[in-house]
Design an enzyme around this catalytic site. Structure first.
Site, PDB file in Angstrom:
ATOM      1  CD  GLN A  78      -1.214  -0.551   3.664  1.00  0.00           C
ATOM      2  OE1 GLN A  78      -1.263   0.188   4.644  1.00  0.00           O
ATOM      3  NE2 GLN A  78      -1.963  -1.653   3.538  1.00  0.00           N
ATOM      4  CG  HIS A 110      -0.525   5.685   3.819  1.00  0.00           C
ATOM      5  ND1 HIS A 110      -1.689   4.950   3.833  1.00  0.00           N
ATOM      6  CD2 HIS A 110       0.355   4.998   4.596  1.00  0.00           C
ATOM      7  CE1 HIS A 110      -1.527   3.877   4.590  1.00  0.00           C
ATOM      8  NE2 HIS A 110      -0.296   3.878   5.058  1.00  0.00           N
ATOM      9  NE  ARG A 160      -6.257  -3.555   0.789  1.00  0.00           N
ATOM     10  CZ  ARG A 160      -7.491  -3.105   0.970  1.00  0.00           C
ATOM     11  NH1 ARG A 160      -8.343  -3.039  -0.026  1.00  0.00           N
ATOM     12  NH2 ARG A 160      -7.882  -2.709   2.176  1.00  0.00           N
TER      13      ARG A 160
END
Length: 337
Positions: A94, A96, A190
């Site tokens: 993942q 951010h 993701r």
């Protein structure tokens, strides 16, 4: 003014979790628990005060309505989230976003975070960064499912530390327990989930477009340069938070000096602090929050304490301890001899 606050713990079910955290925090659960949110003002799981005149109120309620506790902190919600992760299996790969992207698309903050490895089985690893340096090359790897060719696998061990800024591709491997300190955001894109399915037999959603928008393709393997001062290590210092680890061999005197609150997390065993002449115990694996009016306190020589602040003084101004006084004394002696 109440100087010290203790909080409840929120447990979160995760398909990669286990049963260790539920047992540790004295809660019965037949579900896989992957995260314990030990300090949270996030709407998905808020900490509740357990002591004093604010008992029963949530952290975010206090942050918004009792500003005298938090001082110069000025966000729409309590800005930090502290959690323990028990990864029995590898998490998804993942990334951010930063504040600007997250606010535009989710009306939420970005998610800078950092990890302290509390335990790791032999051979455990994380994913950190990628080997290719262009969006086009990475997109080609995604299209052709060449994940192992482009992701950086990094072996880890107990007491390692990793800073994970926004834009960094990452994943926590199985057999690792982590202390995670982050911005209070749950915005996660993701990239790859190893084709796993949830309890309903469905694959979890991927966010390829968003991930490609926010990946920092300059990120390589982690480079960590810790600052040390006597019994203190400064693990990370950025615009959102500062994290120090203290292993006190003698009494350590801590000065606030920032008009901001202070967060304490005790690891390995209970830790005792002295505040305004009174002793308080920070229980093992839990946190306490000191109000901004606590100008100084003393850590007694036991255990291991993590100190988290939005902003902090430099190490030599924030901490005072006997071993550094002795070092300074002899340094001066030899200087004039």
């Amino acid at each position: 003014m109440q100087d010290i606050l203790f909080f409840s713990v929120v447990l979160k079910e995760r398909l990669w979790g286990g049963n260790k955290l539920a047992s540790r925090y004295g809660k019965k659960s037949d579900k896989l628990i992957g995260e314990a949110w030990i300090l949270s003002g996030h709407s998905e799981g808020e900490s509740v005060v357990k002591n004093g005149s604010f008992k029963g109120r949530t952290l975010n309620d206090l942050y918004l309505n009792e500003k005298q506790l938090f001082g110069a902190s000025n966000y729409e919600k309590f800005p930090l989230l502290i959690k323990i992760l028990d990864a029995q299996k590898m998490l998804s790969v993942q990334v951010h976003p930063n504040d600007e992207y997250a606010m535009k698309h989710h009306h939420d903050y970005g998610k800078n975070e950092c990890w302290y490895i509390l335990s790791a089985k032999k051979g455990a690893n994380i994913i950190y960064g990628q080997k290719v340096r262009s969006k086009t090359d990475f997109k080609d790897a995604i299209d052709n499912q060449k994940w192992d060719e482009v992701l950086n696998y990094v072996p880890v061990k107990k007491d390692d530390f990793y800073n994970v800024p926004v834009g960094t591709i990452h994943a926590i491997g199985g057999g690792i327990e982590i202390l995670e300190i982050q911005q209070s955001s749950d915005v996660t894109y993701r990239l790859y989930d190893f084709d796993r399915v949830d309890q309903n037999g469905k694959k979890r959603e991927l966010h390829i477009k968003e991930s490609l928008d926010v990946i920092d393709f300059d990120v390589k393997r982690p480079l960590i340069e810790l600052k040390k001062y006597g019994d203190v290590e400064r693990l990370v210092e950025n615009k959102y938070f500062t994290v120090d680890k203290v292993i006190p061999k003698s009494e350590v005197y801590v000065k606030n000096g920032t008009d901001l609150y202070t967060i304490l997390y005790a690891r390995k065993r209970d830790v005792t602090i002295v505040l305004n002449g009174k002793k308080y115990q920070i229980k093992k694996n839990k946190v306490a929050l000191l109000s901004k009016d606590v100008n100084e306190f003393t850590i007694l020589p036991e255990g291991e304490l993590f100190i988290v602040k939005e902003r902090a003084l430099s190490l030599n101004l924030m901490y005072d301890m006997w071993n550094m006084r002795i070092y300074a004394h002899f340094s001066f002696f030899f200087l004039i001899a």
